[in-house]
Structures are given as C-alpha cells and as structure tokens.
Design a protein around this motif. Structure first.
Motif, PDB file in Angstrom:
ATOM      1  N   MET A  58       6.507   6.236 -68.297  1.00  0.00           N
ATOM      2  CA  MET A  58       7.066   7.037 -69.405  1.00  0.00           C
ATOM      3  C   MET A  58       8.280   6.327 -69.999  1.00  0.00           C
ATOM      4  SD  MET A  58       7.019   9.973 -71.044  1.00  0.00           S
ATOM      5  CE  MET A  58       8.126  10.894 -72.097  1.00  0.00           C
ATOM      6  N   ILE A  59       8.266   6.056 -71.285  1.00  0.00           N
ATOM      7  CA  ILE A  59       9.421   5.445 -71.956  1.00  0.00           C
ATOM      8  C   ILE A  59      10.276   6.594 -72.495  1.00  0.00           C
ATOM      9  CG2 ILE A  59      10.157   3.942 -73.841  1.00  0.00           C
ATOM     10  CD1 ILE A  59       7.381   2.591 -73.668  1.00  0.00           C
ATOM     11  N   PRO A  60      11.496   6.780 -71.960  1.00  0.00           N
ATOM     12  CA  PRO A  60      12.287   7.946 -72.374  1.00  0.00           C
ATOM     13  C   PRO A  60      12.854   7.800 -73.788  1.00  0.00           C
ATOM     14  CG  PRO A  60      13.576   6.585 -70.895  1.00  0.00           C
ATOM     15  CD  PRO A  60      12.218   5.943 -70.979  1.00  0.00           C
ATOM     16  N   ALA A 100       0.246  16.322 -84.105  1.00  0.00           N
ATOM     17  CA  ALA A 100      -0.860  15.612 -83.439  1.00  0.00           C
ATOM     18  C   ALA A 100      -0.387  14.246 -82.944  1.00  0.00           C
ATOM     19  CB  ALA A 100      -2.036  15.458 -84.395  1.00  0.00           C
ATOM     20  N   LEU A 101       0.444  13.565 -83.734  1.00  0.00           N
ATOM     21  CA  LEU A 101       1.007  12.291 -83.273  1.00  0.00           C
ATOM     22  C   LEU A 101       1.866  12.522 -82.032  1.00  0.00           C
ATOM     23  CD1 LEU A 101       1.688   9.263 -83.422  1.00  0.00           C
ATOM     24  CD2 LEU A 101       3.474   9.822 -85.098  1.00  0.00           C
ATOM     25  N   ALA A 102       2.636  13.595 -82.037  1.00  0.00           N
ATOM     26  CA  ALA A 102       3.478  13.912 -80.878  1.00  0.00           C
ATOM     27  C   ALA A 102       2.621  14.090 -79.623  1.00  0.00           C
ATOM     28  CB  ALA A 102       4.300  15.168 -81.161  1.00  0.00           C
ATOM     29  N   GLU A 103       1.516  14.787 -79.742  1.00  0.00           N
ATOM     30  CA  GLU A 103       0.592  14.978 -78.607  1.00  0.00           C
ATOM     31  C   GLU A 103       0.058  13.635 -78.117  1.00  0.00           C
ATOM     32  OE1 GLU A 103      -0.253  17.524 -76.670  1.00  0.00           O
ATOM     33  OE2 GLU A 103       1.363  18.549 -77.746  1.00  0.00           O
ATOM     34  N   HIS A 104      -0.293  12.783 -79.081  1.00  0.00           N
ATOM     35  CA  HIS A 104      -0.824  11.454 -78.752  1.00  0.00           C
ATOM     36  C   HIS A 104       0.230  10.626 -78.001  1.00  0.00           C
ATOM     37  CE1 HIS A 104      -3.265   7.816 -79.305  1.00  0.00           C
ATOM     38  NE2 HIS A 104      -2.145   7.198 -79.658  1.00  0.00           N
ATOM     39  N   LEU A 105       1.477  10.690 -78.454  1.00  0.00           N
ATOM     40  CA  LEU A 105       2.552   9.940 -77.789  1.00  0.00           C
ATOM     41  C   LEU A 105       2.745  10.451 -76.368  1.00  0.00           C
ATOM     42  CD1 LEU A 105       5.158   9.661 -80.701  1.00  0.00           C
ATOM     43  CD2 LEU A 105       3.626   7.871 -79.861  1.00  0.00           C
ATOM     44  N   LYS A 106       2.725  11.772 -76.232  1.00  0.00           N
ATOM     45  CA  LYS A 106       2.900  12.374 -74.907  1.00  0.00           C
ATOM     46  C   LYS A 106       1.810  11.866 -73.966  1.00  0.00           C
ATOM     47  CE  LYS A 106       4.325  16.761 -74.973  1.00  0.00           C
ATOM     48  NZ  LYS A 106       4.084  18.221 -75.163  1.00  0.00           N
ATOM     49  N   ALA A 107       0.571  11.851 -74.450  1.00  0.00           N
ATOM     50  CA  ALA A 107      -0.569  11.414 -73.630  1.00  0.00           C
ATOM     51  C   ALA A 107      -0.453   9.931 -73.272  1.00  0.00           C
ATOM     52  CB  ALA A 107      -1.871  11.684 -74.375  1.00  0.00           C
ATOM     53  N   VAL A 133       9.519  15.075 -89.479  1.00  0.00           N
ATOM     54  CA  VAL A 133      10.251  14.047 -88.717  1.00  0.00           C
ATOM     55  C   VAL A 133       9.779  13.941 -87.269  1.00  0.00           C
ATOM     56  CG1 VAL A 133      12.392  14.103 -90.063  1.00  0.00           C
ATOM     57  CG2 VAL A 133      12.098  15.673 -88.114  1.00  0.00           C
ATOM     58  N   LEU A 134       9.910  12.737 -86.761  1.00  0.00           N
ATOM     59  CA  LEU A 134       9.683  12.471 -85.339  1.00  0.00           C
ATOM     60  C   LEU A 134      10.529  11.244 -84.990  1.00  0.00           C
ATOM     61  CD1 LEU A 134       6.410  12.572 -83.343  1.00  0.00           C
ATOM     62  CD2 LEU A 134       7.797  10.512 -83.246  1.00  0.00           C
ATOM     63  N   SER A 135      11.299  11.351 -83.910  1.00  0.00           N
ATOM     64  CA  SER A 135      12.157  10.238 -83.507  1.00  0.00           C
ATOM     65  C   SER A 135      11.535   9.505 -82.331  1.00  0.00           C
ATOM     66  CB  SER A 135      13.557  10.753 -83.146  1.00  0.00           C
ATOM     67  OG  SER A 135      14.127  11.420 -84.251  1.00  0.00           O
ATOM     68  N   LEU A 136      11.501   8.181 -82.452  1.00  0.00           N
ATOM     69  CA  LEU A 136      10.931   7.312 -81.409  1.00  0.00           C
ATOM     70  C   LEU A 136      12.058   6.663 -80.614  1.00  0.00           C
ATOM     71  CD1 LEU A 136       8.270   5.555 -83.678  1.00  0.00           C
ATOM     72  CD2 LEU A 136       7.784   7.192 -81.838  1.00  0.00           C
ATOM     73  N   PRO A 137      11.804   6.215 -79.387  1.00  0.00           N
ATOM     74  CA  PRO A 137      12.856   5.546 -78.613  1.00  0.00           C
ATOM     75  C   PRO A 137      13.371   4.301 -79.355  1.00  0.00           C
ATOM     76  CG  PRO A 137      10.973   6.075 -77.205  1.00  0.00           C
ATOM     77  CD  PRO A 137      10.543   6.350 -78.620  1.00  0.00           C
ATOM     78  N   VAL A 138      14.689   4.113 -79.360  1.00  0.00           N
ATOM     79  CA  VAL A 138      15.304   2.951 -80.025  1.00  0.00           C
ATOM     80  C   VAL A 138      16.494   2.450 -79.192  1.00  0.00           C
ATOM     81  CG1 VAL A 138      16.975   4.221 -81.477  1.00  0.00           C
ATOM     82  CG2 VAL A 138      15.951   2.091 -82.348  1.00  0.00           C
ATOM     83  N   ILE A 189       5.217   1.252 -77.925  1.00  0.00           N
ATOM     84  CA  ILE A 189       5.529   2.285 -78.924  1.00  0.00           C
ATOM     85  C   ILE A 189       4.732   2.020 -80.206  1.00  0.00           C
ATOM     86  CG2 ILE A 189       7.367   3.237 -80.402  1.00  0.00           C
ATOM     87  CD1 ILE A 189       9.325   2.456 -78.011  1.00  0.00           C
ATOM     88  N   VAL A 190       4.752   0.756 -80.650  1.00  0.00           N
ATOM     89  CA  VAL A 190       4.028   0.381 -81.880  1.00  0.00           C
ATOM     90  C   VAL A 190       2.528   0.604 -81.698  1.00  0.00           C
ATOM     91  CG1 VAL A 190       3.377  -1.587 -83.326  1.00  0.00           C
ATOM     92  CG2 VAL A 190       5.784  -1.212 -82.736  1.00  0.00           C
ATOM     93  N   ALA A 191       1.994   0.180 -80.556  1.00  0.00           N
ATOM     94  CA  ALA A 191       0.542   0.322 -80.313  1.00  0.00           C
ATOM     95  C   ALA A 191       0.145   1.796 -80.345  1.00  0.00           C
ATOM     96  CB  ALA A 191       0.180  -0.311 -78.977  1.00  0.00           C
ATOM     97  N   ALA A 192       0.979   2.657 -79.750  1.00  0.00           N
ATOM     98  CA  ALA A 192       0.632   4.083 -79.691  1.00  0.00           C
ATOM     99  C   ALA A 192       0.673   4.714 -81.082  1.00  0.00           C
ATOM    100  CB  ALA A 192       1.581   4.804 -78.743  1.00  0.00           C
ATOM    101  N   VAL A 193       1.720   4.416 -81.860  1.00  0.00           N
ATOM    102  CA  VAL A 193       1.843   5.019 -83.202  1.00  0.00           C
ATOM    103  C   VAL A 193       0.742   4.476 -84.109  1.00  0.00           C
ATOM    104  CG1 VAL A 193       3.292   5.229 -85.267  1.00  0.00           C
ATOM    105  CG2 VAL A 193       4.328   5.419 -82.980  1.00  0.00           C
ATOM    106  N   ASN A 194       0.583   3.148 -84.150  1.00  0.00           N
ATOM    107  CA  ASN A 194      -0.404   2.551 -85.052  1.00  0.00           C
ATOM    108  C   ASN A 194      -1.819   2.943 -84.658  1.00  0.00           C
ATOM    109  OD1 ASN A 194       1.757   1.423 -86.313  1.00  0.00           O
ATOM    110  ND2 ASN A 194       1.251  -0.706 -85.853  1.00  0.00           N
ATOM    111  N   GLY A 195      -2.080   3.018 -83.353  1.00  0.00           N
ATOM    112  CA  GLY A 195      -3.402   3.421 -82.880  1.00  0.00           C
ATOM    113  C   GLY A 195      -3.760   4.802 -83.393  1.00  0.00           C
TER     114      GLY A 195
END
Ligand code: PLP
Length: 360
Positions: A1-3, A286-293, A332-337, A349-355
């Motif tokens: 898990m990337i916090p 839906a993107l948030a669910e995908h990131l969580k998974a 909005v959705l904030s990604l780890p930075v 992170i990029v692979a999950a969002v772009n996928g």
C-alpha cells in the motif's frame, strides 16, 4: 500500500526530542524561541509565534486583529473546515466566495461583490501548496481597508514572485503530521507587525502581559519544547522535502493520461502539499475504487464544501450556490506526492491511474 501521506522522521528529530527530555525543560524552553526565529527567517518576516496547532494559529490571528462578533470575514468554501470554523470561534461570520477552477483557490474577481460594511478581513487559503493570488487580494484589501490573514497551513515555503506564503498578511501554518513539515501537533503565526506579534503572544498565554495579571481573555495555545525540537529539525529539511514533492509532481504531470493535472501559474512556486487531479465524467469514485484495489493511497480533499456542511446548513442557515467549489468536490482526487515515494511507487501510481482511464 502506497500511503497518501508519510511523515519523514529521522535521527535528527529523535535526538532533538531526547535532548529536551534530558534537559528538564519540557514546556517553555529555548527550542520554541529558536523554532520561531528560524520559521520567521524561512518566510522572510520579522516575527513568528508558535501555537499548539494550525487551528489555534488561525484563532489567535483573528483575535489579535480584533475580529469578533458582528464582523464578516471573506474566505474560501473549498478548504479544510478549520479555515472557516476559526472565524466562528471568534464570533464572526464566514462569507464564502467561490474558487477559481484552475487553482482551486478563492477567485479574487468575485471578492469585491461580497464586501459589506461589516467586512473586516479576507482570509485566503493557499490550498494544496499553491498560493492564492495575493497581489490581487492585497490590492482589494488596501482599497477597502481590510485585514489579510493567510491560511498557509498547506503551503510552507510556497511563494509568489519570490515572496513567501505568510509574508503577505498575517500568516498561519499547521505542523500536523500530514503537512509539508511537522512537529506532531503545532502551528505558527507569522507577521511583520510588532503589535500583532505581541497580541498573539499574549492571547496564546492566558491574556497575560505581566505575570499573573490578566487584563484580557486569553488561552493556553502554547507549543511545547518537545514539539518545537521536532519542528526545528524538520524545518531544516523543508527545502529538500519541497524539492522532492515538486519533482514527483513533475513526473506525474508528464505521465498521467486522461485526467486534469495541476498547473502552476507563472510566478508561483507550488510546494505540492497535495497533488490533486480532476477526474472527468463522474468517474472519480470508480477511479478511487480502482486505486484502493491496486494498493494506491489517495484522498478526497474535500468531499463537501464548507457552505454545504451540515453544521453550516442546519445550524447556521447557509444556503448558497457556489458552482466551482461544488463541482470541485465531485471531481477532485489527490494522489501520493510526498517525499518518501520511490521511483517504483511513482510508476505504480501512473500505471494504476492510466490503466483505469484508458479502460474507461
Ligand atoms: C491542516 C489545516 C488547518 C488546521 O491545522 P491543524 O494543525 O490540523 O489544526 C487549517 N487550514 C488548512 C487549510 C489546513 O490544511
């Protein structure tokens, strides 16, 4: 898990805390003063006053300017609740002005329409690490004789035309563990006005100008030397932390596809407290669910605008339509930075969002 956030505590912080514990001066010792001086220098101001949190920094700053019942304070509806609640604490009324959809910050073009004879102050929030348009806001404040209090709780080290957050009005900062630097809990007020600085010191210390003489109502909003020791060690790393945040943001900007990425207008240094994207067409959740998974931490900052929070609608009777702030809460959705991310984390992170966006 990337916090989504991770405080970076090293040997310097641990050593500094142990030194305080061994010194026997746990509360008000030399470190609070040293931290205040170093923080003021970082911002390029004359005075800094340490407090127990960012929220108490805002509360004290408003009181130090004499803002109270009957006064109105103009602020952003798209921020953490403390920006507006601090205005309620002093008995004044928050007046919300919609945001600029590109920067997420209060839109200066809409401020003057909200000014009334009761308006005392403008309280812009430098959201996500990008300063509000302080040149425009200062010009409006000067025209109408208003105080400016900056909520810089997310913008340690950010600047506009080389002048840092906290150096434009009375600045307020948070040192909570998710912020760009931390003291565990803590806050800081910055100012070039010696009278405001003194007011802040008195209010944070029981309204006491002379020992055990209390001519006004104050609080215990002090910072301890233990917290100051952590904060001072962190402050020495601020530039390095911010540079890592900016580099991570640049990588994400160059590689993310199908989402709205943050922009940094000319003249600004963005310190990326959050890296916040816009997700189009109702796909955010839906993107948030995908990131969580996929083990990618994320945050929704913020899911509800302040004028739509239940306390504000039910108890205070707010009933405003602020379309940009409301649209932002849905997109909005904030990604780890944060600076603890590795190159592999960034790739994941990029692979999950772009996928997700490519499949959607
Ligand atoms: C964190 C934060 C605060 C409050 O700071 P605390 O230290 O948590 O009390 C206020 N305003 C904004 C915009 C923040 O992000």
């Amino acid at each position: 898990m990337i916090p989504i956030a991770k405080p970076l505590i090293g040997d310097e912080e641990k050593q500094a805390v142990l030194e305080v514990l061994d010194s026997g001066m746990l509360a008000q010792g030399p470190r609070v003063k040293a931290f205040e001086e170093a923080f003021a220098a970082m911002c390029g101001v004359q005075h800094a006053i340490a407090t127990s949190s960012g929220t108490t920094a805002l509360h004290v700053a408003l009181l130090a300017h004499g803002i109270g019942p009957g006064d109105e304070v103009i602020t952003s509806p798209f921020t953490f609740i403390a920006s507006a609640n601090s205005i309620l604490y002093v008995g004044a009324k928050p007046v919300f002005v919609d945001i600029d959809p590109v920067t997420f910050n209060i839109d200066p073009a809409r401020i003057e329409a909200a000014i009334t004879p009761r308006t005392k102050a403008i309280l812009p929030v430098h959201l996500f690490g990008l300063m509000a348009d302080m040149e425009a806001i200062q010009a409006i404040a000067a025209r109408h004789g208003l105080v400016v209090i900056e909520d810089a709780c997310q913008s340690h080290g950010a600047s506009l035309h080389g002048k840092r957050a906290g150096a434009w009005g009375t600045g307020t900062f948070s040192l909570y563990p998710t912020k760009n630097i931390t003291s565990a809990e803590g806050g800081m007020i910055t100012t070039n006005d010696a009278r405001i600085a003194e007011n802040c010191q008195v209010i944070r210390q029981h309204g006491m100008r002379r020992r055990y003489y209390h001519d006004e109502l104050g609080f215990n909003f002090r910072m301890t030397d233990i917290h100051a020791a952590i904060g001072l060690a962190q402050l020495h790393k601020l530039e390095q932390f911010n540079a890592a945040r900016v580099a991570n943001a640049r990588y994400l900007n160059a590689n993310l596809r199908g989402v709205g990425v943050p922009t940094t207008p000319a003249g600004y240094v963005h310190v990326f407290h959050q890296y916040t994207i816009r997700v189009p067409d109702g796909q955010r959740d839906a993107l948030a669910e995908h990131l969580k998974a996929n083990g990618i931490g994320f945050g929704i900052y913020y899911p509800v605008a302040i004028h739509q929070q239940t306390y504000y609608t039910q108890q205070l009777g707010y009933n405003q339509y602020l379309p940009e702030a409301e649209r932002a809460t849905e997109e909005v959705l904030s990604l780890p930075v944060h600076p603890a991310l590795s190159p592999t984390d960034l790739e994941a992170i990029v692979a999950a969002v772009n996928g997700f966006m490519e499949g959607a």
